[in-house]
Design a protein around this motif. Structure first.
Motif, mmCIF file in Angstrom:
data_model
loop_
_atom_site.group_PDB
_atom_site.id
_atom_site.type_symbol
_atom_site.label_atom_id
_atom_site.label_comp_id
_atom_site.label_asym_id
_atom_site.label_seq_id
_atom_site.Cartn_x
_atom_site.Cartn_y
_atom_site.Cartn_z
ATOM 1 N N ALA A 151 -1.769 -4.140 -12.814
ATOM 2 C CA ALA A 151 -1.006 -4.349 -12.011
ATOM 3 C C ALA A 151 -1.971 -3.242 -10.965
ATOM 4 O O ALA A 151 -2.874 -2.581 -10.776
ATOM 5 C CB ALA A 151 0.367 -3.411 -11.804
ATOM 6 N N VAL A 152 -2.082 -4.220 -9.732
ATOM 7 C CA VAL A 152 -2.581 -3.309 -8.524
ATOM 8 C C VAL A 152 -2.250 -3.282 -7.175
ATOM 9 O O VAL A 152 -0.689 -4.084 -7.194
ATOM 10 C CB VAL A 152 -3.702 -4.674 -8.102
ATOM 11 C CG1 VAL A 152 -4.204 -3.908 -6.760
ATOM 12 C CG2 VAL A 152 -4.056 -5.146 -8.642
ATOM 13 N N LEU A 153 -1.946 -2.370 -6.879
ATOM 14 C CA LEU A 153 -0.772 -1.395 -6.089
ATOM 15 C C LEU A 153 -1.038 -2.456 -4.531
ATOM 16 O O LEU A 153 -1.732 -2.077 -3.714
ATOM 17 C CB LEU A 153 -0.974 0.390 -6.268
ATOM 18 C CG LEU A 153 0.294 0.292 -5.323
ATOM 19 C CD1 LEU A 153 1.742 0.763 -5.230
ATOM 20 C CD2 LEU A 153 0.158 2.385 -4.745
ATOM 21 N N ASP A 154 -0.042 -2.666 -4.007
ATOM 22 C CA ASP A 154 -0.389 -3.093 -2.786
ATOM 23 C C ASP A 154 0.492 -1.713 -1.536
ATOM 24 O O ASP A 154 2.474 -1.348 -1.816
ATOM 25 C CB ASP A 154 0.524 -4.365 -2.100
ATOM 26 C CG ASP A 154 0.787 -5.263 -0.906
ATOM 27 O OD1 ASP A 154 -0.070 -4.776 0.386
ATOM 28 O OD2 ASP A 154 1.128 -5.996 -0.316
ATOM 29 N N ALA A 155 0.096 -1.451 -0.971
ATOM 30 C CA ALA A 155 0.331 -0.660 0.019
ATOM 31 C C ALA A 155 -0.922 0.734 0.535
ATOM 32 O O ALA A 155 -1.865 -0.581 0.742
ATOM 33 C CB ALA A 155 0.768 0.816 -1.238
ATOM 34 N N SER A 156 0.145 1.576 2.053
ATOM 35 C CA SER A 156 -1.216 1.575 2.448
ATOM 36 C C SER A 156 -2.288 2.690 1.948
ATOM 37 O O SER A 156 -1.843 3.609 1.183
ATOM 38 C CB SER A 156 -0.435 2.056 4.103
ATOM 39 O OG SER A 156 0.122 3.430 3.571
ATOM 40 N N ASP A 157 -3.142 3.038 2.895
ATOM 41 C CA ASP A 157 -3.745 4.016 2.719
ATOM 42 C C ASP A 157 -3.839 5.455 2.081
ATOM 43 O O ASP A 157 -3.817 5.886 1.234
ATOM 44 C CB ASP A 157 -5.651 4.033 3.223
ATOM 45 C CG ASP A 157 -6.246 3.145 3.280
ATOM 46 O OD1 ASP A 157 -6.095 2.150 2.807
ATOM 47 O OD2 ASP A 157 -7.848 2.951 3.870
ATOM 48 N N ALA A 158 -2.753 6.092 3.199
ATOM 49 C CA ALA A 158 -1.704 6.904 3.017
ATOM 50 C C ALA A 158 -1.205 6.866 1.815
ATOM 51 O O ALA A 158 -0.947 7.995 1.263
ATOM 52 C CB ALA A 158 -1.344 7.294 4.195
ATOM 53 N N GLU A 159 0.060 5.441 1.754
ATOM 54 C CA GLU A 159 0.611 5.582 0.360
ATOM 55 C C GLU A 159 -0.356 5.608 -0.986
ATOM 56 O O GLU A 159 0.506 6.049 -2.034
ATOM 57 C CB GLU A 159 1.305 4.344 0.645
ATOM 58 C CG GLU A 159 2.108 4.353 1.771
ATOM 59 C CD GLU A 159 3.450 3.690 2.300
ATOM 60 O OE1 GLU A 159 4.292 3.051 2.947
ATOM 61 O OE2 GLU A 159 2.432 1.649 1.724
ATOM 62 N N MET A 160 -1.058 5.032 -0.747
ATOM 63 C CA MET A 160 -2.083 5.337 -1.871
ATOM 64 C C MET A 160 -2.035 6.753 -2.890
ATOM 65 O O MET A 160 -2.010 7.334 -3.597
ATOM 66 C CB MET A 160 -2.977 4.507 -2.407
ATOM 67 C CG MET A 160 -2.805 2.751 -2.362
ATOM 68 S SD MET A 160 -4.267 2.002 -1.582
ATOM 69 C CE MET A 160 -3.741 0.378 -2.011
ATOM 70 N N LYS A 161 -2.836 7.390 -1.447
ATOM 71 C CA LYS A 161 -3.471 8.940 -1.768
ATOM 72 C C LYS A 161 -1.947 9.677 -2.372
ATOM 73 O O LYS A 161 -1.979 10.170 -3.357
ATOM 74 C CB LYS A 161 -3.690 8.975 -0.413
ATOM 75 C CG LYS A 161 -4.199 10.648 -0.553
ATOM 76 C CD LYS A 161 -4.878 10.915 0.774
ATOM 77 C CE LYS A 161 -3.268 11.468 1.508
ATOM 78 N NZ LYS A 161 -2.889 12.820 1.167
ATOM 79 N N GLU A 162 -0.701 9.400 -1.475
ATOM 80 C CA GLU A 162 -0.099 10.249 -2.713
ATOM 81 C C GLU A 162 0.784 9.632 -3.288
ATOM 82 O O GLU A 162 1.176 10.503 -3.842
ATOM 83 C CB GLU A 162 1.532 10.027 -0.845
ATOM 84 C CG GLU A 162 2.465 11.294 -1.320
ATOM 85 C CD GLU A 162 3.845 10.964 0.107
ATOM 86 O OE1 GLU A 162 5.071 10.916 -0.076
ATOM 87 O OE2 GLU A 162 3.610 9.389 0.686
#
Length: 260
Positions: A148-159
């Motif tokens: 899978a590849v995560l679809d989220a904002s840069d900040a959400e991915m970082k968190e």
């Protein structure tokens, strides 16, 4: 040197690299910026009346101020400063009157700079199934251990990576994926030239792949001039100093992920 770095260099120097890269980074400048007709009438009236306060006030409401000046950003953030700083306003308006109203319109309606449009293009490519799978939201991503590849904002991915993968940088991410039950994190950058800001972008990506103790495979998805075989610092770095790192083009990302 990493097989994938070597493959990226070979692609860039022997094949239609730029033609293929354009599918990921279609950096066509936008058309002219739209300026509200009613708003422009106010600007014209202020210009013709030589009403400095009104002219600056209305121009600051546009997306693009017509002249580059270090004090403009301050005025945008604190409009009350317009009244308190008459010398600054007079200085700016003097330049505006020298330009003339037609040139002001031309500058205010210029398209966005190409480099500023590059950022979202990699994720747009991912979301258009560039890797053969459609990225999913966080809930779906956590449901199982399938690829899978995560679809989220840069900040959400970082968190999420901070909580789950021991990611310690105070910096957002462009890519978070899971393939063959292994997590992969990284940044994607299109380095359009040497020097200055582009060198800083390169260094930023290197910092991500050098993040200590992260429970994932860190990668730098880099494209552009760094693969040109010359004596430039980026090329020297990827072939010597960082030759053991996961640095490669977005054009080989799919093959890399499925090879893990």
């Amino acid at each position: 040197m990493s097989y994938w770095t070597d493959l990226s260099i070979e692609f860039a120097n022997q094949r239609n690299y730029l033609d293929e890269l354009f599918k990921i980074y279609p950096t066509i400048p936008d058309g002219v910026r739209d300026i509200n007709e009613h708003q422009w009438h106010h600007i014209e009236d202020s210009f013709n009346a030589r009403d400095n306060i009104s002219l600056i006030t209305h121009l600051l409401h546009l997306d693009l101020f017509p002249i580059k000046d270090s004090y403009v950003a301050y005025l945008k953030r604190d409009p009350n400063a317009i009244q308190r700083n008459p010398n600054t306003i007079n200085r700016l308006c003097g330049r505006l009157y020298d330009m003339g109203i037609d040139r002001i319109f031309e500058k205010c309606s210029e398209p966005k700079e190409t480099n500023r449009q590059i950022g979202p293009l990699f994720k747009r490519w991912l979301n258009n199934s560039g890797l053969g799978i459609i990225p999913v939201g966080l809930n779906e991503f956590q449901k199982n251990e399938e690829n899978a590849v995560l679809d989220a904002s840069d900040a959400e991915m970082k968190e999420w990576c901070s909580k789950n993968l021991n990611y310690s940088r105070d910096k957002g991410l462009d890519f978070v994926g899971r393939f063959n039950k292994k997590y992969i994190i990284g940044e994607a950058k299109f380095l359009t030239d040497f020097g200055g800001h582009q060198n800083a972008q390169f260094a930023d990506a290197i910092s991500t792949i050098k993040t200590p103790s992260v429970k994932a495979i860190p990668i730098a998805i880099l494209d552009g001039v760094l693969y040109i075989k010359t004596n430039n610092k980026m090329y020297r770095d990827i072939t010597t100093t960082y030759s053991d790192c996961n640095i490669f083009s977005a054009l080989v990302l799919r093959e890399y992920l499925y090879s893990i």
